[in-house]
Design an enzyme around this catalytic site. Sequence first.
Site, PDB file in Angstrom:
ATOM      1  N   ASN A  14      78.548  10.581   9.358  1.00  0.00           N
ATOM      2  CA  ASN A  14      77.910   9.480   8.652  1.00  0.00           C
ATOM      3  C   ASN A  14      77.894   8.229   9.528  1.00  0.00           C
ATOM      4  O   ASN A  14      78.912   7.850  10.111  1.00  0.00           O
ATOM      5  CB  ASN A  14      78.672   9.204   7.348  1.00  0.00           C
ATOM      6  CG  ASN A  14      77.870   8.374   6.372  1.00  0.00           C
ATOM      7  OD1 ASN A  14      77.244   7.382   6.742  1.00  0.00           O
ATOM      8  ND2 ASN A  14      77.892   8.775   5.114  1.00  0.00           N
TER       9      ASN A  14
ATOM     10  N   HIS B  26      70.015  16.376   0.560  1.00  0.00           N
ATOM     11  CA  HIS B  26      71.223  16.301   1.377  1.00  0.00           C
ATOM     12  C   HIS B  26      72.463  16.156   0.495  1.00  0.00           C
ATOM     13  O   HIS B  26      72.364  15.901  -0.707  1.00  0.00           O
ATOM     14  CB  HIS B  26      71.152  15.104   2.339  1.00  0.00           C
ATOM     15  CG  HIS B  26      71.318  13.785   1.670  1.00  0.00           C
ATOM     16  ND1 HIS B  26      70.328  13.205   0.887  1.00  0.00           N
ATOM     17  CD2 HIS B  26      72.358  12.902   1.644  1.00  0.00           C
ATOM     18  CE1 HIS B  26      70.735  12.040   0.427  1.00  0.00           C
ATOM     19  NE2 HIS B  26      71.978  11.829   0.864  1.00  0.00           N
TER      20      HIS B  26
END
Length: 360
Positions: free
Chosen positions: A78, A167
């Site tokens: 991330n 996602h």
Amino acid sequence: MAEKFDAADHQHMRFNPLRGDWVLVSPHRLKRPWHGKKERAEEKFIPPFDPTNPLSPGVTRPNGKVTPKYEETYVFDNDFPALLPEIPSPGPPSHPLMKCAHAAGTCRVMCFHPRSDVTLPLMSVEEIQKVVEEWIHQVQELGEKFTWVQVFENKGEINGCSNPHPHCQIWATSFLPTEPQYEDENMKKYLKEHGKPMLLDYAELEAKSKERVVVENDDWIVIVPYWALWPFEVILLPRKRHILRFPDLESDERKSLASIMKRLLVKYDNLFECSFPYSMGWHGAPTGPEAKGKDYSHWQFHGHYYPCLLRSSTIRKFMVGFELLSQGQRDLTAEKAAEQLRACSDVHYKEAEKKDKETK
């Protein structure tokens, strides 16, 4: 003569054995007049490829990194993580009311599919199985180092998802978070008192009654749990076998998991004819170096789905007022919710509409 109790008509409380708390059920409230709109939401157009979406193949993300031109699933760290692996410890608290503890971890994003205009219920079983296999790989890899690996998906803008590309996220932590702590404690207590893993016992119980079962196959069962808080909440459980963690699934169980996920998610979408929003996640026994050799026989691998929609594609359930300040409460019984989901077609409404147009 005293009136006989009817769970479909009289208010009562139900105990959640996983959390150790209670839910107030008020089915009689469904009799009150409802003048709100029951309308189908206008779905936003999402192109198959969006050059401005950082999760699309080949697009440059805000931090300058380029998302590769992936063709199946794709996982990356991330860019704006809530957890970092190396962080200093806060040290001892200055006061009992000001406790602070060390927290380390890592956060990853996993794209399910290269196209932005698909969701899991619109993917094939084979494509969903690739998602399942990647989930297992991630849990296995991160579980070598971290105590807890949380795979979760927030689906839909109404449910807090800021990016429409299909996602999920994977957060691994150096500590056991609150919800898994509740489950760990209560499942351990149940095994000690009853001699059988709680969720294995529960799956057998529900498989016999069928009252709250939504879908099932040889390996898995999807249930609106007796203690459900959210209107169309479900728990996805192994049907017969004791399984501790995601990586323990055998090859046929991975395929049948993908199959039952598709069936459930198609029913979700068909319920209000919309891309059904939810938060979901997988729970299994704790991982990491400290877990090796430790007895986690009280655990049973399972998945939670928490959808927010209540009466239509535009009306959501909010946890406010009494729910926020006193105790969880619901009007729609788990039995009625399961009945509504069961009644939904196994053919996605978009596919049915497409076939209908082709035959005209």
